[in-house]
Design a protein around this motif. Structure first.
Motif, short mmCIF file in Angstrom:
data_model
loop_
_atom_site.label_atom_id
_atom_site.label_comp_id
_atom_site.label_asym_id
_atom_site.label_seq_id
_atom_site.Cartn_x
_atom_site.Cartn_y
_atom_site.Cartn_z
N GLU A 14 4.40 13.88 -2.19
CA GLU A 14 4.99 13.28 -0.99
C GLU A 14 4.40 11.90 -0.70
N ASN A 15 5.26 10.98 -0.28
CA ASN A 15 4.80 9.67 0.16
C ASN A 15 4.30 9.79 1.60
N ILE A 16 3.00 9.54 1.81
CA ILE A 16 2.39 9.68 3.14
C ILE A 16 1.89 8.33 3.65
N SER A 17 2.48 7.25 3.16
CA SER A 17 2.01 5.91 3.54
C SER A 17 2.11 5.69 5.05
N TYR A 18 3.22 6.13 5.66
CA TYR A 18 3.39 5.92 7.11
C TYR A 18 2.33 6.69 7.89
N ARG A 19 2.06 7.93 7.48
CA ARG A 19 1.03 8.71 8.16
C ARG A 19 -0.34 8.04 8.05
N THR A 75 0.83 -1.20 0.00
CA THR A 75 0.00 0.00 0.00
C THR A 75 0.88 1.26 0.00
N CYS A 76 0.61 2.13 -0.95
CA CYS A 76 1.40 3.36 -1.08
C CYS A 76 0.47 4.54 -1.31
N TRP A 77 0.49 5.49 -0.38
CA TRP A 77 -0.30 6.71 -0.47
C TRP A 77 0.61 7.88 -0.84
N LEU A 78 0.16 8.73 -1.76
CA LEU A 78 0.87 9.94 -2.13
C LEU A 78 -0.02 11.15 -1.90
N ALA A 79 0.60 12.25 -1.48
CA ALA A 79 -0.12 13.53 -1.32
C ALA A 79 0.44 14.50 -2.34
N LEU A 80 -0.43 15.00 -3.21
CA LEU A 80 -0.02 15.96 -4.24
C LEU A 80 -0.58 17.33 -3.89
N LYS A 81 0.33 18.30 -3.76
CA LYS A 81 -0.07 19.67 -3.44
C LYS A 81 0.59 20.62 -4.43
N GLY A 82 -0.09 21.72 -4.72
CA GLY A 82 0.50 22.69 -5.63
C GLY A 82 -0.38 23.91 -5.83
N SER A 83 0.10 24.83 -6.66
CA SER A 83 -0.63 26.06 -6.97
C SER A 83 -0.07 26.63 -8.27
N ALA A 84 -0.65 27.74 -8.70
CA ALA A 84 -0.24 28.37 -9.96
C ALA A 84 1.02 29.21 -9.75
N ILE A 85 1.93 29.15 -10.72
CA ILE A 85 3.14 29.98 -10.71
C ILE A 85 3.38 30.51 -12.12
N ASN A 86 4.26 31.50 -12.22
CA ASN A 86 4.72 32.01 -13.52
C ASN A 86 6.20 31.76 -13.64
N ASP A 87 6.58 31.04 -14.67
CA ASP A 87 7.99 30.72 -14.91
C ASP A 87 8.39 31.37 -16.23
N PHE A 88 9.19 32.45 -16.14
CA PHE A 88 9.58 33.22 -17.32
C PHE A 88 8.36 33.68 -18.12
N GLY A 89 7.33 34.12 -17.36
CA GLY A 89 6.14 34.66 -17.99
C GLY A 89 5.13 33.63 -18.46
#
Length: 231
Positions: free
Chosen positions: A154-159, A131-145
């Motif tokens: 992140e691997n959150i299996s232990y949590r 069993t492997c759980w992942l947590a995906l987090k993010g937001s909008a950014i501008n990279d060179f316009g």
């Protein structure tokens, strides 16, 4: 001939031109040195960031808002219990996800693309034997316009394992607590932390301690609480 020519004479040298040429060369050398130093600094910051992520079993990810291309480093393989190739598109990532979680992940990315801030925060399982759980987090950014969605994976299996164990323990305690025939009420100083067993609820319903004690008993109870809070 050399005696009659002014080719090597002092007056023929344009020292102003030479001086400006030296200045331009020095400026160019300074810009090159600054560029090299900046690149080195950026590499150091990126290395520190990757080291910090590795310490919590995580990697970074980035994806253009108008494209399905996914940029995930090879370190992704190290946060999984089984070696898998890092996905290069959103479809490849979704194919790696457990079937029951695929639709939630797809909808999370779609909503992030449609929103102004591009916020995304979702937990899902990967298709692995363990069993492997992942947590995906993010937001909008501008990279060179250019607009991107970026964040961490992140691997959150232990949590998740700890949460599951705690849930089973809480259920067992509640079962034993309700099995006691005596009326029991626990007041943990906060209204939301008041706990009562089934015998108490059967007899008093939703009434709290303050509703069931006599004025004298309530005063003694409050004094005991004040003494415990001080310590």
């Amino acid at each position: 001939y050399l005696e009659n020519t002014d080719f090597f004479s002092y007056e023929t040298v344009n020292w102003t031109y030479v001086a400006w040429l030296i200045v331009v060369i020095l400026v160019l050398l300074g810009l090159i040195a600054y560029g090299i130093h900046s690149r080195s600094t950026l590499r150091q910051h990126k290395l520190r960031f990757e080291t910090a992520l590795a310490a919590i079993n995580a990697v970074e990810w980035k994806m253009p808002r108008e494209s399905a291309r996914l940029d995930i480093p090879e370190g992704f393989t190290h946060i999984l219990p089984e070696r898998k190739t890092a996905p290069t598109t959103l479809n490849e990532l979704i194919e790696m996800i457990a079937l029951e979680d695929q639709e939630r992940v797809y909808n999370a990315f779609r909503n992030a693309r449609l929103s102004a801030d591009g916020l995304i925060n979702i937990e899902f399982r990967i298709n692995t034997q363990a069993t492997c759980w992942l947590a995906l987090k993010g937001s909008a950014i501008n990279d060179f316009g250019k607009p991107y969605l970026a964040g961490t994976l992140e691997n959150i299996s232990y949590r998740k394992q700890v949460e599951a164990e705690k849930g089973r323990t809480d259920k067992l305690i509640a079962l034993l607590f309700d099995a006691i025939p005596d009326l029991i009420f626990l007041d943990l100083f906060e209204p939301q932390d008041q706990i009562s067993n089934k015998a108490y609820r059967r007899y008093f319903g939703d009434q709290s301690v303050s509703d069931t004690l006599s004025p004298e008993q309530l005063e003694t109870w409050q004094k005991q609480q004040d003494t415990l809070i001080k310590f």
